[in-house]
Scaffold this motif. Structure first.
Motif, PDB file in Angstrom:
ATOM      1  N   UNK A 115       0.859  -1.181   0.000  1.00 58.44           N
ATOM      2  CA  UNK A 115       0.000   0.000   0.000  1.00 58.44           C
ATOM      3  C   UNK A 115       0.897   1.233   0.000  1.00 58.44           C
ATOM      4  N   UNK A 116       0.767   2.050  -1.021  1.00 55.16           N
ATOM      5  CA  UNK A 116       1.568   3.268  -1.131  1.00 55.16           C
ATOM      6  C   UNK A 116       0.676   4.465  -0.838  1.00 55.16           C
ATOM      7  N   UNK A 124      -0.474  -3.876  -5.821  1.00 55.87           N
ATOM      8  CA  UNK A 124      -0.315  -2.503  -5.338  1.00 55.87           C
ATOM      9  C   UNK A 124      -1.660  -1.855  -5.042  1.00 55.87           C
ATOM     10  N   UNK A 125      -1.741  -1.220  -3.896  1.00 51.17           N
ATOM     11  CA  UNK A 125      -2.895  -0.405  -3.523  1.00 51.17           C
ATOM     12  C   UNK A 125      -2.401   1.011  -3.287  1.00 51.17           C
ATOM     13  N   UNK A 126      -3.089   1.990  -3.851  1.00 50.30           N
ATOM     14  CA  UNK A 126      -2.720   3.390  -3.675  1.00 50.30           C
ATOM     15  C   UNK A 126      -3.738   4.071  -2.767  1.00 50.30           C
ATOM     16  N   UNK A 127      -3.245   4.725  -1.735  1.00 53.70           N
ATOM     17  CA  UNK A 127      -4.105   5.518  -0.852  1.00 53.70           C
ATOM     18  C   UNK A 127      -3.722   6.974  -1.037  1.00 53.70           C
ATOM     19  N   UNK A 128      -4.636   7.731  -1.600  1.00 52.54           N
ATOM     20  CA  UNK A 128      -4.384   9.129  -1.938  1.00 52.54           C
ATOM     21  C   UNK A 128      -5.008  10.043  -0.882  1.00 52.54           C
ATOM     22  N   UNK A 141       6.536   1.748  -8.681  1.00 55.24           N
ATOM     23  CA  UNK A 141       6.062   0.911  -7.587  1.00 55.24           C
ATOM     24  C   UNK A 141       5.272  -0.273  -8.130  1.00 55.24           C
ATOM     25  N   UNK A 142       4.446  -0.012  -9.126  1.00 58.80           N
ATOM     26  CA  UNK A 142       3.602  -1.072  -9.675  1.00 58.80           C
ATOM     27  C   UNK A 142       4.436  -2.151 -10.352  1.00 58.80           C
ATOM     28  N   UNK A 172      -4.691   2.690 -11.560  1.00 54.53           N
ATOM     29  CA  UNK A 172      -4.299   2.095 -10.284  1.00 54.53           C
ATOM     30  C   UNK A 172      -5.542   1.834  -9.431  1.00 54.53           C
ATOM     31  N   UNK A 173      -5.392   0.944  -8.471  1.00 52.11           N
ATOM     32  CA  UNK A 173      -6.441   0.687  -7.493  1.00 52.11           C
ATOM     33  C   UNK A 173      -6.288   1.748  -6.399  1.00 52.11           C
ATOM     34  N   UNK A 174      -7.143   2.762  -6.427  1.00 57.47           N
ATOM     35  CA  UNK A 174      -6.963   3.936  -5.570  1.00 57.47           C
ATOM     36  C   UNK A 174      -8.122   4.108  -4.594  1.00 57.47           C
ATOM     37  N   UNK A 175      -7.769   4.408  -3.349  1.00 59.75           N
ATOM     38  CA  UNK A 175      -8.736   4.866  -2.363  1.00 59.75           C
ATOM     39  C   UNK A 175      -8.387   6.302  -2.008  1.00 59.75           C
ATOM     40  N   UNK A 176      -9.330   7.216  -2.205  1.00 63.74           N
ATOM     41  CA  UNK A 176      -9.111   8.628  -1.876  1.00 63.74           C
ATOM     42  C   UNK A 176      -9.623   8.904  -0.465  1.00 63.74           C
TER      43      UNK A 176
END
Length: 201
Positions: free
Chosen positions: A23-24, A131-135, A124-125, A173-177
């Motif tokens: 998780x980035x 990979x999970x992106x947390x923005x 990163x990917x 990307x798989x993103x959670x804002x």
């Protein structure tokens, strides 16, 4: 300047550790990314299945709001040549590295959390396929207020910076804002919840 401007990320190698999830956490200056990561690290402290990456950075150990390993530029380059980083990049005269041993934690099926950069996400990917992106973001007026409170830039410079900076993550990307415009407690619960959903996946 945009917080991601002049970044020169490099991919050091592809990890075959696909059991866990990387998780980035990314976000613009003023969004409170470091604060939320510190709160999340405190919440998950003692959990063997959750690992927070300690980045290697070419800045003083007391600088910033992040627990990091401080090294000289010469030592950083030596570590890079030795394959000590999974991913590394440059930003505003500083160099950042994600230690290659993050792959060991992933191989154990753990959740690994790293402080990253939006412009380095494709590297990163490549290094970490799961990979999970947390923005972490906030409304522009909130970001402007926080940046001006630091006293480092004029209002005009802050507004120009925000005009040049995208608040969203570009790319597939798989993103959670997470919107950190309101109370810190609400954003803290949001990042903890986002990370908890990834554990054991």
């Amino acid at each position: 300047m945009s917080p991601d401007a002049d970044r020169k990320p490099t991919n050091e190698g592809v990890s075959d550790a696909t059991a866990g999830i990387m998780a980035v956490v990314v976000g613009p200056s003023g969004a409170g990314k470091d604060t939320l990561m510190n709160l999340a690290a405190r919440y998950f402290a003692g959990r063997p299945d959750v690992h927070f990456v300690r980045r290697v950075i070419t800045r003083d150990g007391d600088a910033g709001n992040e627990d990091h390993r401080s090294v000289s530029e010469a030592d950083f380059e030596a570590m890079k040549k030795a394959g000590s980083f999974a991913v590394s990049w440059e930003a505003h005269g500083l160099k950042y590295g994600i230690p290659a041993d993050a792959a060991d934690e992933l191989a154990r099926g753990n959740l690994v959390i790293a402080n990253g950069s939006r412009s380095a996400l494709h590297h990163f990917q490549t290094a970490f396929p799961r990979l999970k992106v947390i923005n972490i973001t906030a409304r522009r007026e909130v970001l402007a207020e926080r940046l001006m409170a630091r006293g480092r830039e004029s209002r005009e410079d802050v507004l120009k910076r925000l005009d040049r900076s995208a608040l969203t993550v570009q790319g597939s990307y798989d993103v959670t804002d997470i919107d950190n415009s309101g109370t810190l407690e609400k954003a803290e619960q949001a990042i903890i919840s986002a990370l908890e959903t990834l554990i054991g996946k």
